[in-house]
Design a protein around this motif. Structure first.
Motif, PDB file in Angstrom:
ATOM      1  N   ILE A 183      -5.058   8.882   1.818  1.00 53.12           N
ATOM      2  CA  ILE A 183      -5.352  10.291   1.543  1.00 53.12           C
ATOM      3  C   ILE A 183      -4.099  11.115   1.815  1.00 53.12           C
ATOM      4  O   ILE A 183      -3.493  11.014   2.877  1.00 53.12           O
ATOM      5  CB  ILE A 183      -6.528  10.780   2.425  1.00 53.12           C
ATOM      6  N   ASP A 184      -3.734  11.924   0.858  1.00 52.10           N
ATOM      7  CA  ASP A 184      -2.597  12.829   1.027  1.00 52.10           C
ATOM      8  C   ASP A 184      -3.073  13.983   1.912  1.00 52.10           C
ATOM      9  O   ASP A 184      -4.055  14.631   1.602  1.00 52.10           O
ATOM     10  CB  ASP A 184      -2.181  13.333  -0.368  1.00 52.10           C
ATOM     11  N   ARG A 206     -21.439  16.376   8.475  1.00 55.98           N
ATOM     12  CA  ARG A 206     -22.776  15.833   8.325  1.00 55.98           C
ATOM     13  C   ARG A 206     -22.706  14.498   7.597  1.00 55.98           C
ATOM     14  O   ARG A 206     -23.650  13.716   7.607  1.00 55.98           O
ATOM     15  CB  ARG A 206     -23.650  16.809   7.550  1.00 55.98           C
ATOM     16  N   ALA A 207     -21.581  14.249   6.922  1.00 53.94           N
ATOM     17  CA  ALA A 207     -21.436  13.004   6.165  1.00 53.94           C
ATOM     18  C   ALA A 207     -21.362  11.818   7.114  1.00 53.94           C
ATOM     19  O   ALA A 207     -21.869  10.744   6.833  1.00 53.94           O
ATOM     20  CB  ALA A 207     -20.186  13.057   5.300  1.00 53.94           C
ATOM     21  N   MET A 235     -14.794  -3.052   7.547  1.00 55.55           N
ATOM     22  CA  MET A 235     -14.390  -1.827   8.238  1.00 55.55           C
ATOM     23  C   MET A 235     -13.461  -1.018   7.335  1.00 55.55           C
ATOM     24  O   MET A 235     -12.444  -1.516   6.883  1.00 55.55           O
ATOM     25  CB  MET A 235     -13.668  -2.199   9.533  1.00 55.55           C
ATOM     26  N   ARG A 236     -13.846   0.223   7.054  1.00 59.24           N
ATOM     27  CA  ARG A 236     -13.039   1.049   6.168  1.00 59.24           C
ATOM     28  C   ARG A 236     -12.061   1.912   6.971  1.00 59.24           C
ATOM     29  O   ARG A 236     -12.451   2.580   7.928  1.00 59.24           O
ATOM     30  CB  ARG A 236     -13.949   1.942   5.324  1.00 59.24           C
ATOM     31  N   ILE A 237     -10.808   1.863   6.567  1.00 57.49           N
ATOM     32  CA  ILE A 237      -9.770   2.598   7.274  1.00 57.49           C
ATOM     33  C   ILE A 237      -9.143   3.633   6.342  1.00 57.49           C
ATOM     34  O   ILE A 237      -8.711   3.291   5.235  1.00 57.49           O
ATOM     35  CB  ILE A 237      -8.672   1.654   7.797  1.00 57.49           C
ATOM     36  N   LYS A 279     -15.918  11.799   1.129  1.00 57.39           N
ATOM     37  CA  LYS A 279     -16.264  10.815   0.112  1.00 57.39           C
ATOM     38  C   LYS A 279     -16.021   9.392   0.649  1.00 57.39           C
ATOM     39  O   LYS A 279     -16.831   8.492   0.434  1.00 57.39           O
ATOM     40  CB  LYS A 279     -15.406  11.075  -1.131  1.00 57.39           C
ATOM     41  N   ALA A 280     -14.913   9.218   1.344  1.00 57.08           N
ATOM     42  CA  ALA A 280     -14.536   7.880   1.806  1.00 57.08           C
ATOM     43  C   ALA A 280     -15.397   7.401   2.972  1.00 57.08           C
ATOM     44  O   ALA A 280     -15.631   6.210   3.113  1.00 57.08           O
ATOM     45  CB  ALA A 280     -13.066   7.863   2.193  1.00 57.08           C
ATOM     46  N   ALA A 281     -15.857   8.333   3.811  1.00 56.40           N
ATOM     47  CA  ALA A 281     -16.638   8.001   5.013  1.00 56.40           C
ATOM     48  C   ALA A 281     -16.058   6.800   5.767  1.00 56.40           C
ATOM     49  O   ALA A 281     -16.698   5.759   5.883  1.00 56.40           O
ATOM     50  CB  ALA A 281     -18.093   7.738   4.650  1.00 56.40           C
ATOM     51  N   PRO A 282     -14.839   6.936   6.276  1.00 59.85           N
ATOM     52  CA  PRO A 282     -14.187   5.803   6.936  1.00 59.85           C
ATOM     53  C   PRO A 282     -14.715   5.560   8.358  1.00 59.85           C
ATOM     54  O   PRO A 282     -15.343   6.431   8.939  1.00 59.85           O
ATOM     55  CB  PRO A 282     -12.725   6.251   7.007  1.00 59.85           C
ATOM     56  N   ASP A 283     -14.465   4.354   8.868  1.00 66.74           N
ATOM     57  CA  ASP A 283     -14.792   4.046  10.267  1.00 66.74           C
ATOM     58  C   ASP A 283     -13.640   4.419  11.186  1.00 66.74           C
ATOM     59  O   ASP A 283     -13.835   4.730  12.355  1.00 66.74           O
ATOM     60  CB  ASP A 283     -15.059   2.546  10.419  1.00 66.74           C
TER      61      ASP A 283
END
Lengths: 404, 192
Positions: B31-32, B69-70, B1-3, B43-47
């Protein structure tokens, strides 16, 4: 006697004036209320504090209250708007390079003429691969809908020919200065601040797009309204008294001094004074010009929450979100505006109370007309859209299909 | 899981990410929240996105989620509003969470709970820092007042401090306040 406390969230904008003045000038106290004001920087935070009980009510962009009730982008929460805090008061400010291309006089632009010139520039930029970009304060803001209404009517397709992005009001001037956007549609004093900083030129005010456009509202959870009906009634009376005080020319300097304080707008007093006296400085160092109906509070029962205003906002939500019309949603959207509560709160006060809860929006083109009222004498003035279309709240789909 | 953690305060971002790593969550993106946030998020496409409630980019974030759309699906705040307690606690702590719709609630809850505790830890840290700073400022003020008293009245340091303390007790004020008054009056009166 102990005062009932009510917490109200707000953003640093001139049209947060009524709750601020209700507190500072004793109108709340006269109704046995103590208003505590909670300042934020984004509409998302104002909404969340309201939904999760940090505040009891909020100064809010009208479409956001409706979007919240409809569950756009988040779970739906029943909302109530028993009072409109004001009409219009926003402007469209262009970056100096863009203004140099489309403005050739030292007055406000004519919406149609300016739109045609802007279309030429937008087409050029589109072909060059760098679309014109405009900043608005929230996806669900009147600013977004006013800007899009104007652009679309002049033949510019928002989202296709130009980009529309979100910028916080307090950072709108920075975004212009940094070249991140070519224009902003934002509330005062932030257009005035951009002009005074020499980073933008006011091209149009939103009153030119829709002369009586609904702007900020007093929003609360429907549950709060039901639980604290008596407090809400007193709050409406306090806000109504604050509105009468606010529009009195003799109070302007005092009001500007209060609003400009660090705890409220934290903005230059001169820019605030101009906004509340309907004077607009178009370009740095220019003499401010008088713009009739620039900001509109109090007169013509401006604070009355017409259901047809909510219906118009809903129509624009469908238009720009691309979602289909739903009779259920239309009813929910209109049900957010609560003329019944407004009437109950101000009954017996002498304030004009319209008979109807809905009207044809944009139908009064030039002369004022009298309107039916159960109490007081009600005169409605010019409420035209710049393209002379009228909006019938009972025919939202017909209206939408008639729009470009 | 990306945070993704969006924060303009690097200290707070570090406190939160440390906590998440301790809990075994290693796929983190910091991310700042000032510049280029949208591109970085895309770019990161986090959950899950954790953001400070006060962050001026929150409206931008909502706009991004609405049109993105990402990310294949829209994002809902707090996934499930039926857990009103967690949501209210998060708002109280100053954390705002945005979660991709469809993630299981039981997977999200520990992350949010952890974020709340970490936000509160940061708030305590801020308070302590503030207290430490004002204690330091107080001490400087008191030292300066003592020097003035010693010079003007020809007394030693313990006596000067004793005078300050006695006056503070008599007038029911803080020693630093008395010291501040002495400095102010010294500046105004000079050698009179």
């Amino acid at each position: 006697m102990a005062l009932d406390r009510i917490r109200i969230g707000f953003l640093p904008l001139v049209d947060a004036a009524l709750p601020i003045l209700a507190r500072e000038q004793g109108f709340a106290e006269a109704e046995g209320l103590e208003i505590e004001l909670v300042r934020d920087m984004t509409w998302a935070t104002v909404r969340d504090r309201l939904l999760y009980g940090h505040t009891d009510a909020a100064h809010m962009v009208a479409p956001l209250a409706i979007a919240t009730a409809l569950g756009r982008g988040r779970p739906a929460v029943p909302m109530a708007v028993p009072f409109v805090l004001g009409l219009n008061g926003n402007a469209i400010t262009l970056s100096l390079p863009l203004a140099a291309l489309v403005m050739d006089c030292d007055a406000l632009g004519d919406p149609a003429v300016l739109g045609a010139r802007l279309k030429a520039v937008a087409t050029e930029r589109l072909a060059a691969g760098r679309r014109l970009r405009f900043g608005v304060v929230h996806r669900y803001s009147s600013h977004n809908y006013m800007l899009r209404y104007w652009l679309a009517a002049t033949g510019i397709r928002p989202d296709t020919d130009v980009e529309i992005v979100t910028t916080s009001p307090t950072f709108a001037a920075d975004a212009l200065a940094a070249g991140e956007v070519d224009g902003i549609c934002v509330g005062e004093p932030w257009n005035g601040v951009a002009v005074d900083r020499g980073v933008g030129r006011i091209a149009l005010v939103t009153a030119q797009v829709w002369r009586r456009g609904v702007e900020k509202v007093l929003a609360m959870r429907a549950a709060t309204l039901d639980e604290r009906r008596d407090v809400v009634h007193r709050l409406i009376r306090a806000l109504h008294a604050a509105a009468a005080h606010f529009v009195d020319p003799g109070t302007r300097e005092a009001s500007a001094a209060i609003l400009a304080r660090p705890a409220y707008l934290d903005a230059p007093i001169d820019a605030v004074t101009r906004a509340i006296s309907d004077r607009v400085r178009l370009v740095k160092d220019a003499t401010p010009i008088h713009v009739p109906d620039f900001m509109f509070q109090y007169r013509e029962a401006a604070n009355f929450p017409w259901r047809s205003q909510a219906a118009w906002l809903y129509s624009q939500m469908l238009r720009w979100d691309g979602t289909p019309f739903s009779a259920g949603e239309a009813a929910t959207a209109q049900g957010v505006f609560r003329p019944d509560v407004y009437r109950a709160a101000l009954a017996g006060s002498g304030a004009p109370l319209p008979n109807a809860s809905s009207k044809l929006e944009g139908a009064i083109a030039a002369n004022s007309i009298g309107a039916g009222s159960t109490q007081g004498r009600l005169i409605l003035g010019n409420d035209a859209f710049f393209d002379r279309r009228a909006f019938d709240p009972d025919d939202i789909t017909g209206y939408l299909s008639s729009l470009p | 899981m990306r945070i993704a953690i969006i924060d303009t305060s690097t200290t707070r971002a570090a406190i939160i990410s440390d906590g998440l790593r301790e809990a075994g969550l290693h796929d983190l993106v910091l991310i700042d929240g000032t510049r280029g946030m949208v591109a970085a998020l895309e770019k990161a496409a986090p959950d899950v996105v954790l953001i400070n409630l006060e962050n001026p980019s929150r409206d931008v974030l909502e706009e991004f989620f609405a049109v993105s759309r990402a990310l294949a699906r829209p994002i809902a705040m707090f996934v499930d509003q039926s857990d009103a307690e967690t949501t209210a606690a998060a708002v109280d702590a100053g954390v705002s969470a945005y979660i991709v719709d469809g993630l299981a609630k039981q997977r999200i809850k520990p992350v949010i709970d952890l974020a709340i505790r970490r936000f509160q830890a940061f708030a305590r840290l801020q308070d302590e820092l503030h207290e430490a700073r004002s204690a330091l400022a107080d001490r400087t003020t008191i030292d300066r007042a003592k020097v003035i008293l010693m010079k003007r009245r020809g007394i030693d340091e313990p006596t000067a401090y004793g005078l300050l303390r006695a006056q503070a007790m008599r007038s029911n004020r803080r020693i630093a306040e008395i010291a501040d008054a002495i400095i102010t009056s010294d500046a105004l009166m000079g050698d009179l």
